[in-house]
Design an enzyme around this catalytic site. Structure first.
Site, PDB file in Angstrom:
ATOM      1  N   ARG A  46     -10.337   6.713  21.859  1.00  0.00           N
ATOM      2  CA  ARG A  46     -10.920   7.878  22.520  1.00  0.00           C
ATOM      3  C   ARG A  46     -11.316   8.865  21.435  1.00  0.00           C
ATOM      4  NH1 ARG A  46      -9.802  12.985  24.684  1.00  0.00           N
ATOM      5  NH2 ARG A  46     -10.651  13.286  26.777  1.00  0.00           N
ATOM      6  N   HIS A  47     -12.339   9.651  21.710  1.00  0.00           N
ATOM      7  CA  HIS A  47     -12.764  10.644  20.720  1.00  0.00           C
ATOM      8  C   HIS A  47     -11.637  11.641  20.452  1.00  0.00           C
ATOM      9  CE1 HIS A  47     -13.212  13.815  23.752  1.00  0.00           C
ATOM     10  NE2 HIS A  47     -13.798  12.901  24.524  1.00  0.00           N
ATOM     11  N   ARG A  96     -19.178  13.990  19.790  1.00  0.00           N
ATOM     12  CA  ARG A  96     -17.710  13.981  19.661  1.00  0.00           C
ATOM     13  C   ARG A  96     -17.185  12.565  19.409  1.00  0.00           C
ATOM     14  NH1 ARG A  96     -18.852  15.301  25.147  1.00  0.00           N
ATOM     15  NH2 ARG A  96     -18.188  13.670  26.590  1.00  0.00           N
ATOM     16  N   GLU A 120     -19.103   8.843  28.638  1.00  0.00           N
ATOM     17  CA  GLU A 120     -18.224   9.095  29.772  1.00  0.00           C
ATOM     18  C   GLU A 120     -19.069   9.144  31.045  1.00  0.00           C
ATOM     19  OE1 GLU A 120     -15.428  12.358  29.290  1.00  0.00           O
ATOM     20  OE2 GLU A 120     -15.389  12.006  27.137  1.00  0.00           O
TER      21      GLU A 120
END
Length: 169
Positions: A46-47, A96, A120
């Site tokens: 995940r970022h 991001r 997302e």
């Protein structure tokens, strides 16, 4: 060996006396071909923390830069995975996520492939709002979405289906 190809009946006929059968012989393991399977390990990251995360804002497709803490997290991640064998790196095209994966790529000397399909979920008018703002403006919409995303209609967002939700998780 002869016994590798005989049937049980053939072995019984060669028995030395009535009611005596030769012991069952398993086929030689050398005759069974070994399968060469190449396993793929998929590492999902995940970022790191973004400015919107700090402000508790819903991001979706809206982009925000990594926070100072997020920049440190990304650098730490890059150092932590540098000993892993990594052949390819894919990232969402949002900053991001891309900034996070660049820290991994820096140690691996691998190009990052950006792909918008890794973004997302698009959350339309909710993007940039806090969950509390969504609940106030959309009749507890965020709470309803947490319980059953497929039942929520979000302005300017596609209708959620379970296939989208499962793919994006």
């Amino acid at each position: 060996r002869e016994s590798d190809t005989e049937t049980d009946g053939q072995r019984s006929q060669k028995a030395s006396g009535p009611g005596q059968a030769l012991p069952r012989v398993r086929p030689s393991l050398q005759k069974i071909p070994r399968l060469k399977i190449k396993l793929t390990r998929l590492i999902i990251v995940r970022h790191a923390e973004s400015e919107h995360n700090l402000l508790n804002k819903i991001q979706g497709h809206a982009d925000s830069l990594l926070s100072k803490r997020g920049q440190r997290q990304a650098k730490l991640l890059g150092r932590r995975v540098k000993k892993l064998k990594i052949d390819k790196i894919y990232s969402s095209d949002l900053g991001r996520a891309y900034s996070t994966t660049l820290e991994i790529a820096k140690h691996k000397k691998i190009k990052v492939t950006r792909d918008p399909r890794l973004r997302e979920i698009l959350l339309g008018d909710w993007e940039g709002m806090t969950p509390e703002e969504v609940d106030t403006l959309y009749d507890k919409g965020y709470q309803k979405w947490l319980k059953k995303p497929s039942a929520c209609v979000i302005p300017k967002a596609p209708l959620m289906t379970w296939s989208i939700v499962l793919f994006k998780v």
